[in-house]
Enzyme design. Structure first.
Site, mmCIF file in Angstrom:
data_model
loop_
_atom_site.group_PDB
_atom_site.id
_atom_site.type_symbol
_atom_site.label_atom_id
_atom_site.label_comp_id
_atom_site.label_asym_id
_atom_site.label_seq_id
_atom_site.Cartn_x
_atom_site.Cartn_y
_atom_site.Cartn_z
ATOM 1 N N GLY A 143 1.243 -8.846 1.185
ATOM 2 C CA GLY A 143 1.765 -8.373 -0.086
ATOM 3 C C GLY A 143 2.372 -6.995 0.006
ATOM 4 N N CYS A 144 2.076 -6.153 -0.995
ATOM 5 C CA CYS A 144 2.668 -4.820 -1.076
ATOM 6 C C CYS A 144 2.317 -3.939 0.124
ATOM 7 C CB CYS A 144 2.238 -4.132 -2.366
ATOM 8 S SG CYS A 144 2.889 -4.901 -3.861
ATOM 9 N N ALA A 145 1.227 -4.227 0.807
ATOM 10 C CA ALA A 145 0.822 -3.432 1.968
ATOM 11 C C ALA A 145 1.557 -3.829 3.242
ATOM 12 C CB ALA A 145 -0.687 -3.566 2.192
ATOM 13 N N GLY A 146 2.333 -4.918 3.194
ATOM 14 C CA GLY A 146 2.897 -5.486 4.412
ATOM 15 C C GLY A 146 3.881 -4.599 5.140
ATOM 16 N N LEU A 347 -0.826 -0.352 -0.755
ATOM 17 C CA LEU A 347 -2.005 -1.149 -1.101
ATOM 18 C C LEU A 347 -1.593 -2.600 -1.261
ATOM 19 C CD1 LEU A 347 -3.329 1.280 -3.836
ATOM 20 C CD2 LEU A 347 -4.306 0.988 -1.548
#
Length: 361
Positions: A143-146, A347
């Site tokens: 997700g956003c942490a990728g 995150l």
């Protein structure tokens, strides 16, 4: 230390103002929420002015099967991914000369918004002139942490193979996961926030010959990373996978979690490198949303101007999941000076954080 030489974007074709999306959401959700007008304030309060989508807004007014959405994902991901790679390797702002795709030793492909086997990188390699020996490392589900995780994994690869030139390609087409019949507040929040975007970064090892390639006097050298996963937090953010496709999971507690959990996480990481928050020149924050950036500032007691670039990216592009931190980092790379110290932070599902330290040298 491995360094980031170039970053480039590939912007999806449809630029849509936030007011247009809000009108669309009102039409879709008004029968499900009696207080729809109050809930729609999330579109106005999030400080997003426009976003970019792979499809025009009309496309989302009709029902689409999981197959149709995923086919649209693959088609756009391949086209925009190839564009981002080309822009990254032919980048006159960051590189003295163009770098042939054939010289790339490995490619990390980051995504969480569609499914493809063979993976998107393999499909792109059949479009662009490439080496058949390039290592492919597709990473799904962060997700956003990728994006931050992809840079960290590329850093580790270049430590092991210091002659390597590595690409980190991040592709997120969040709009194509939209569920017209999902009447949850998570879906309404997601509709106000998420967008499409693609970006590519070039990471090079110590013995890659980067000195002859870098145009800037100073580039960000990665010298430390940290991945942290919070126990028993699978329900904070992610997808529920159903017959119709991917349904967004988005907890209202994310800003509170950031304030309570992120600060000790960041301080621990900085302390391992004998650093403090006050030592940072740049905070390269993934802008998950206005409340997320406010929580970062509050938790770490950051000056307001340290999140200006992240706020500006959020305003102009929305939250493009893993891609967004590349847009933020690119703008820091355009202006940062030799000796500057930056902390990258993102995150994602897990619930997890990805941190990386960079010094411009």
């Amino acid at each position: 230390m491995p360094r980031i030489l170039s970053i480039a974007e590939a912007v999806p074709p449809y630029s849509i103002k936030q007011e247009e999306v809000m009108d669309f959401a009102e039409k879709i959700f008004k029968e499900s929420f009696k207080d729809i007008n109050r809930l729609l304030t999330v579109f106005q309060n999030g400080q997003i002015e426009k976003r970019h989508f792979a499809k025009d807004l009309d496309w989302f007014e009709k029902d689409h099967t999981f197959e149709e959405k995923n086919d649209a994902y693959i088609e756009s991901a391949v086209r925009l991914g190839a564009e981002a790679i080309t822009n990254c390797l032919h980048n006159e702002d960051f590189l003295k000369n163009e770098i042939p795709f054939e010289e790339i030793d490995a490619i990390f492909t980051i995504s969480s918004t569609g499914i493809a086997t063979p993976s998107i990188d393999a499909r792109i390699m059949n479009i662009l002139s490439s080496s058949q020996y390039t290592k492919r490392i597709p990473i799904w589900g962060l997700g956003c942490a990728g994006g931050a995780a992809g840079l960290s994994r590329a850093y580790e690869y270049c430590l092991a193979y210091p002659k390597a030139k590595v690409l980190v390609l991040s592709i997120e087409l969040c709009s194509l996961t939209f569920q017209r019949n999902d009447r949850s507040k998570s879906n309404l929040i997601g509709t106000s926030l998420f967008a499409d975007g693609v970006a590519c970064a070039l990471v090079c090892g110590d013995d890659s010959g980067y000195e002859k390639l870098a145009k800037k006097n100073a580039v960000p050298n990665i010298f430390g990373t940290q991945s942290t996963t919070m126990p028993d937090s699978e329900d904070v953010m992610g997808w529920n996978i159903k017959n119709e496709g991917l349904y967004v999971v988005f907890s209202k507690d994310i800003p509170t979690i950031i304030e309570n959990w992120l600060q000790p996480n960041v301080l621990r990481f900085l302390n391992t490198h004998s650093l403090e928050v006050a030592d940072l020149d740049h905070f390269i924050a993934h802008p998950g949303g206005k409340k997320v950036l406010d929580a970062y500032r509050s938790a770490l007691k950051l000056p307001e101007d340290m999140t200006n670039i992240s706020f500006d990216v959020l305003k102009q592009f929305g939250n493009m999941s893993s891609v967004t931190i590349f847009y933020v980092l690119k703008r820091f790379m355009e202006t940062a000076k030799e000796g500057d110290l930056g902390l990258g932070a993102a995150l994602g599902p897990g619930f997890s954080s990805e941190l990386l330290l960079m010094r411009w040298e």
